[in-house]
Structures are given as structure tokens and as C-alpha cells.
Write a protein that holds these residues in place. Sequence first.
Motif, PDB file in Angstrom:
ATOM      1  N   LEU A   1      60.689  59.521  32.458  1.00 53.58           N
ATOM      2  CA  LEU A   1      62.149  58.745  32.818  1.00 53.58           C
ATOM      3  C   LEU A   1      62.606  58.625  31.145  1.00 53.58           C
ATOM      4  N   GLU A   2      63.804  58.381  31.736  1.00 52.95           N
ATOM      5  CA  GLU A   2      64.815  57.691  30.213  1.00 52.95           C
ATOM      6  C   GLU A   2      65.099  56.900  30.643  1.00 52.95           C
ATOM      7  N   PRO A   3      64.799  55.444  30.006  1.00 52.15           N
ATOM      8  CA  PRO A   3      64.817  54.078  30.309  1.00 52.15           C
ATOM      9  C   PRO A   3      66.940  54.434  30.487  1.00 52.15           C
TER      10      PRO A   3
ATOM     11  N   ASN B   1      57.535  67.339  15.743  1.00 51.22           N
ATOM     12  CA  ASN B   1      58.328  67.740  14.714  1.00 51.22           C
ATOM     13  C   ASN B   1      59.824  67.284  15.833  1.00 51.22           C
ATOM     14  N   SER B   2      60.015  67.154  17.050  1.00 54.58           N
ATOM     15  CA  SER B   2      61.519  67.689  17.394  1.00 54.58           C
ATOM     16  C   SER B   2      61.273  66.770  19.371  1.00 54.58           C
ATOM     17  N   GLY B   3      62.040  66.034  19.342  1.00 57.68           N
ATOM     18  CA  GLY B   3      62.086  65.106  20.651  1.00 57.68           C
ATOM     19  C   GLY B   3      61.790  66.025  21.752  1.00 57.68           C
ATOM     20  N   ALA B   4      61.710  67.298  22.013  1.00 55.35           N
ATOM     21  CA  ALA B   4      61.020  67.606  22.946  1.00 55.35           C
ATOM     22  C   ALA B   4      59.571  68.239  22.852  1.00 55.35           C
ATOM     23  N   GLU B   5      59.381  68.691  22.004  1.00 50.03           N
ATOM     24  CA  GLU B   5      58.122  69.336  21.150  1.00 50.03           C
ATOM     25  C   GLU B   5      57.617  67.558  21.485  1.00 50.03           C
TER      26      GLU B   5
ATOM     27  N   GLY C   1      71.057  60.196  29.355  1.00 51.78           N
ATOM     28  CA  GLY C   1      71.489  60.241  27.872  1.00 51.78           C
ATOM     29  C   GLY C   1      72.359  61.431  28.334  1.00 51.78           C
ATOM     30  N   GLU C   2      72.098  62.261  28.399  1.00 49.06           N
ATOM     31  CA  GLU C   2      73.246  63.845  28.887  1.00 49.06           C
ATOM     32  C   GLU C   2      73.180  63.672  29.809  1.00 49.06           C
ATOM     33  N   GLY C   3      72.726  62.943  30.569  1.00 47.20           N
ATOM     34  CA  GLY C   3      72.783  62.781  32.387  1.00 47.20           C
ATOM     35  C   GLY C   3      74.014  61.989  32.598  1.00 47.20           C
TER      36      GLY C   3
ATOM     37  N   SER D   1      67.820  64.078  35.060  1.00 49.11           N
ATOM     38  CA  SER D   1      67.354  63.411  33.059  1.00 49.11           C
ATOM     39  C   SER D   1      67.371  64.805  32.334  1.00 49.11           C
ATOM     40  N   PHE D   2      66.967  64.205  31.455  1.00 43.71           N
ATOM     41  CA  PHE D   2      67.539  65.070  30.229  1.00 43.71           C
ATOM     42  C   PHE D   2      65.924  65.166  29.299  1.00 43.71           C
ATOM     43  N   HIS D   3      64.995  65.850  29.378  1.00 42.82           N
ATOM     44  CA  HIS D   3      64.014  65.747  28.583  1.00 42.82           C
ATOM     45  C   HIS D   3      63.963  66.832  27.183  1.00 42.82           C
ATOM     46  N   GLY D   4      64.392  67.781  26.691  1.00 44.71           N
ATOM     47  CA  GLY D   4      64.653  68.875  26.470  1.00 44.71           C
ATOM     48  C   GLY D   4      65.005  70.762  26.774  1.00 44.71           C
ATOM     49  N   LYS D   5      64.257  71.402  25.633  1.00 44.84           N
ATOM     50  CA  LYS D   5      64.425  72.712  26.133  1.00 44.84           C
ATOM     51  C   LYS D   5      63.783  73.726  25.976  1.00 44.84           C
TER      52      LYS D   5
ATOM     53  N   VAL E   1      58.028  56.937  29.002  1.00 51.00           N
ATOM     54  CA  VAL E   1      58.931  56.752  29.296  1.00 51.00           C
ATOM     55  C   VAL E   1      59.350  57.229  27.730  1.00 51.00           C
ATOM     56  N   ASP E   2      60.885  58.264  28.420  1.00 51.89           N
ATOM     57  CA  ASP E   2      61.575  58.876  26.881  1.00 51.89           C
ATOM     58  C   ASP E   2      61.874  58.398  26.466  1.00 51.89           C
ATOM     59  N   GLU E   3      62.058  57.949  25.343  1.00 50.97           N
ATOM     60  CA  GLU E   3      63.205  56.975  24.506  1.00 50.97           C
ATOM     61  C   GLU E   3      63.706  57.692  23.191  1.00 50.97           C
ATOM     62  N   ILE E   4      64.123  59.398  23.765  1.00 49.67           N
ATOM     63  CA  ILE E   4      64.435  59.161  22.472  1.00 49.67           C
ATOM     64  C   ILE E   4      65.487  58.918  21.742  1.00 49.67           C
ATOM     65  N   GLN E   5      66.304  58.838  22.947  1.00 47.36           N
ATOM     66  CA  GLN E   5      68.180  58.598  22.423  1.00 47.36           C
ATOM     67  C   GLN E   5      68.160  57.251  22.418  1.00 47.36           C
ATOM     68  N   THR E   6      67.109  56.410  24.178  1.00 50.47           N
ATOM     69  CA  THR E   6      67.723  55.493  24.008  1.00 50.47           C
ATOM     70  C   THR E   6      66.852  54.631  22.358  1.00 50.47           C
TER      71      THR E   6
ATOM     72  N   ALA F   1      61.920  60.222  18.603  1.00 49.19           N
ATOM     73  CA  ALA F   1      62.641  60.805  17.742  1.00 49.19           C
ATOM     74  C   ALA F   1      63.705  60.532  17.203  1.00 49.19           C
ATOM     75  N   LYS F   2      64.531  61.914  16.972  1.00 54.24           N
ATOM     76  CA  LYS F   2      65.994  61.649  16.576  1.00 54.24           C
ATOM     77  C   LYS F   2      66.093  60.181  15.545  1.00 54.24           C
ATOM     78  N   SER F   3      66.573  58.977  15.542  1.00 54.17           N
ATOM     79  CA  SER F   3      66.803  58.412  14.818  1.00 54.17           C
ATOM     80  C   SER F   3      65.032  57.319  14.023  1.00 54.17           C
TER      81      SER F   3
HETATM   82  N1  PMP Z   1      64.872  63.807  25.958  1.00 55.75           N
HETATM   83  C1  PMP Z   1      65.836  62.804  25.708  1.00 55.75           C
HETATM   84  C2  PMP Z   1      66.060  61.350  26.077  1.00 55.75           C
HETATM   85  C3  PMP Z   1      66.942  63.606  24.575  1.00 55.75           C
HETATM   86  O1  PMP Z   1      68.255  62.902  24.549  1.00 55.75           O
HETATM   87  C4  PMP Z   1      67.015  65.021  23.969  1.00 55.75           C
HETATM   88  C5  PMP Z   1      68.115  65.758  23.402  1.00 55.75           C
HETATM   89  N2  PMP Z   1      69.066  64.771  23.267  1.00 55.75           N
HETATM   90  C6  PMP Z   1      65.061  65.534  23.595  1.00 55.75           C
HETATM   91  C7  PMP Z   1      64.785  64.721  24.858  1.00 55.75           C
HETATM   92  C8  PMP Z   1      64.906  66.499  23.463  1.00 55.75           C
HETATM   93  O2  PMP Z   1      64.739  66.343  22.340  1.00 55.75           O
HETATM   94  P1  PMP Z   1      65.187  67.748  20.904  1.00 55.75           P
HETATM   95  O3  PMP Z   1      66.691  67.970  20.831  1.00 55.75           O
HETATM   96  O4  PMP Z   1      64.357  66.871  19.460  1.00 55.75           O
HETATM   97  O5  PMP Z   1      64.282  68.382  21.122  1.00 55.75           O
END
Ligand code: PMP
Length: 509
Positions: A267-269, A116-120, A272-274, A192-196, A300-305, A329-331
Motif C-alpha cells: 500500500l501507498e500511505p 532501477n525503477s519504482g516498479a522494479e 498518488g496516481e489514484g 493503488s498504483f504500484h507500477g506497470k 509500504v510503497d513510498e516511491i512517490q510519497t 525511488a523517484k526523488s
Molecule cells: N509506485 C508508486 C506509488 C508510483 O507512484 C509509481 C510511479 N508513478 C510507481 C510505483 C512506479 O514507479 P516507476 O514509474 O519508476 O516504475
Amino acid sequence: MTEVAVEELAEPYLRGVLATAGLDVEYVRGEGDTLYYRRGDEEVPVLDLVGGYGSTMFGHSHPELVAYARELLAAGTPIHAQFSRHPYANDVAAGLNRIIRRETGSDESYFAIFANSGAEAIEAAMKHAELERYARVEGLRAEIAAHAEAARAAAADGVVDAGEVDAAVAEATAHNEALFAATPLFLAPVGSFHGKLAGSTQLTYNPVYRAVFSALAAQARFVPVDEPGAIDDVVRSESRWLHDVVADGGRVTVVRRPFPRFCAVVLEPILGEGGIHEMPEAFVQDVQRLAGELDIPVVVDEIQTGMGRTGAFLASSHLGLRGDYYALAKSLGGGIAKAAVMLVKASRYQSSFEMMHSSTFAKDSFSCLIAGKVLDLLEAGDGEVYRAAEERGTELLDALRGLRTEFPEVLTDVRGRGLMIGLEFAEQGEAGSGILRELHGSGFFGYYLAGFLLREHGIRTFPTSSAVHTLRFEPSALISSADIARLTEALRDLCREIRDTDGGRLAPV
Ligand code: PMP
């Protein structure tokens, strides 16, 4: 009747923080790259360059997506029909596989676990990687137990000394059990940012989001990306060895065997948040080589990229970075659904995971059907959207680079690819102006920049969450040249305010 003030109960502190920077606006309508808020009877347009933190590649309220959503609801499409056939989820998985094959040249399928979400999605990847590791650990445990058994049998036959075998097995068992019981490690780049969530926050570098919760789950070791070989050093210092008692040729020996301590590299390619930093080529190569050598899955975390934002479906495809897992996720939800998916390479897939992991809401028909439509839109016209992302992004990047040349004392860098761009502002801790020094010292500098752009120019942007001197620009693929020109003018005004004045207009009255 007198109006009673409504008590603020939904994150009132956050609202207060937003108010300090003049950002506590209520948007009432969205269309393309424009959000509207109400002032009296009028709707005030705002050019939205936050883009839902990357979730609106197709803008707000994309007409085709909205029409399709209406159709689905009007038709009474059952949205929550868990534990039944989900052909729509399969369609999304098949679509993703087709695209990934085309972009990466991979001939292996990826199985999909929805979320349901990126973090998930990241947490699903963490759990699946742990399931893989668990299988390896159990395999090693069984092998080592079999060797101990064989040693005891050799002792019973008088081939080796029984006391020696017992002592060695007791020592090895105690040593190994401690390793088996220890939590594994993840490897992730610094920044890195991979969720909270409880697990994913451990992979998120910013200590504000992570430090308090570090006792809750397995930890990451963060690796600097600009020091070739740094990942090898981290792995070397964190490697552990199992003890395997072997009786061979009349001798009892203790053989050291590598313990699979690392669950995954995540890793994110492009961070993003970093602060919008693309992974350097040498780092990508190090990751790929090391992961191959040690058989550690690469997530590979492509959630934002991902989803076309950088001009390709996967930003990793520009870098030659290949995932054993991908998270999207996201888009994927087209700005109207909450959709996320984790993909795992067939050769690594553990089908038992399907019985261990689920969510009431994941894989529902609505989000899957919308995601399917999003993939259709992305792939239409022989890659029109990917080309638009690249072209529009280049135009925006060029405009920002021009500004950087104009204001070298205010702007320190312009970075990014496609529609994922960061503009870094100089530190103001030593500024001549007391106001600028104070805004800098607040730790919310970028939010004051964002407040200025919103109040004075009707432009919405935010800093990246963990690098607050970098403003993010993540518009939809529909962003026009006029919008880019408008942004450039607004940023020019902002830069002048910082360079030529005391910065008084940055502090809301
Ligand atoms: N991974 C990346 C690369 C993100 O940018 C984000 C959200 N900014 C997440 C994970 C977490 O996604 P969500 O906010 O949908 O939990």
C-alpha cells in the motif's frame, strides 16, 4: 535542401494524444521548478508542478547534485563494477536505516536490495515476499508429510486402520498439492498504483493498466479503504486450508491448517496516481492488525510519497503505518539518476534472495553516490527540507482551498499533504456546454485542463494517471510564494472559463 519529415517511431500514438491536448512540448532545459521550451530563438519558461511525477524534490538540475555528478564522471568513477564491494550502496542503506529508525522508532535494521525503477523495487518486494511465503509453505509441506508418515507408521503398528490412513493421506495430498501449486494473492487498496511491469501491474488498480495482463502473474484483491473491516472480509472469503492427516490415540483425523495464501499487503500511505488520497487511520489499523495476526508482510510503497515530500522522510510515519518492507525511488535519484531501493526488515530477510535477484544496472556507483548525496541534502540543517516541504505545502494547500471556496461548482475537493496535493474538478458529463461535455467524454478531461494551463499560463501540471479529474501538484521544496500566487491566478482563470463560458479555451485550436 528540402527537409525530410522525421518519422515518429518512439511512441507516436502517445505523442498524438499529447498533441490533442496541446501538451506535446519539447523541454530543453530545467532549473529548479522551471522547465524551458524553445520558441524560435527564445526559451519560454514553464512553472513545473508535475515535478517529474515526484522525482524532483530538489527541482531540476540541482546545482550541488549536478556538480557532484560532473565530479564523479570527470574522476572516471567506475559505474558498472558488478560483483565487487559496493561501499556506496552500503552508505545509502545505512543512511536510510538511520532515518527510518528516527522516524518510526524501529530498532530493527532493514536490508537493502537496489533497483532501477519504482516498479522494479516493487517487483523485488513481491518476489522477496513470495520467497518468505515459499519458506513457510515448504515448512508446512514437510510437517504435513511427517504427520502422514507417522500415521502410516501407526497403521503398520496396527494402532490405526491402514486403509483409512491411505485414503485420508491420498485425499489430503491431492487437496494440498492443488493449493501448493496455486499462485498466491496480494492485498492492496482500491485505487493503488504500484507500477506497470508484469508483476507490479497486477497491484495497480486501474483496469486499463492491468486487465489485459492479468494472466501474466499473481493477482491482487483490492480492498476498499473506507469500509472498516473490509480487509477482514476479503481475507475471510479468500482463505484456504491445508489438510493434515494426524493419527492420535488410535484415531485418524484430518486437521485443517491455515494455508499462507497471501504474499503481502502492498500500500501507498497516500494514493498518488489514484488521485491523492491519504489512507484512513482505521484502514491502516486494520492492515496492521490483520497482517500481524496472519503474519503477512506489509510493503509500504513510498516511491512517490517518500523522500521528504510530505514533511517527513516517510509519509507512512504520519499515519503510524509501519512497513516490513519499504520501496523508495523517484526523488532518491535527485532528478538526475535512476535509483530505487527495496528495504526488508532483518527478521524477515532471506539472504538467499541476493543470489536470485539482480540487475546489470542496479546498485551502480553513480546512482548510489547520487542517492547518498540526496540523503545528505535532505538531512542537512536539522531537517530544513522536511520543514520546507510542510510549510510550502501548507501555503499551497491553503491557496487551493481558497479557490475551492471561490468556485464550489467547479472544484470538488482539495487533498494531500506537504508537496503532494490533488485538486479535484467536478464532472462535466451533464454540463450545459457541449464542449465541456465532449472534453469530459473523451476520458482525458484533466489533460485538457493541463493543456490550458500550459498554453495560457506557462504552468505544467497533469492529472493523476488513474483519476483524470484530479490535477496533481508536486513541486520541489524550493517552490516560492510568487509561484504559488501565479498558480492560483492561473487556476482562477481556468475555473472562470469552466464556470462562466462554454470552455472553448480548453480545446486547443
Ligand atoms: N509506485 C508508486 C506509488 C508510483 O507512484 C509509481 C510511479 N508513478 C510507481 C510505483 C512506479 O514507479 P516507476 O514509474 O519508476 O516504475
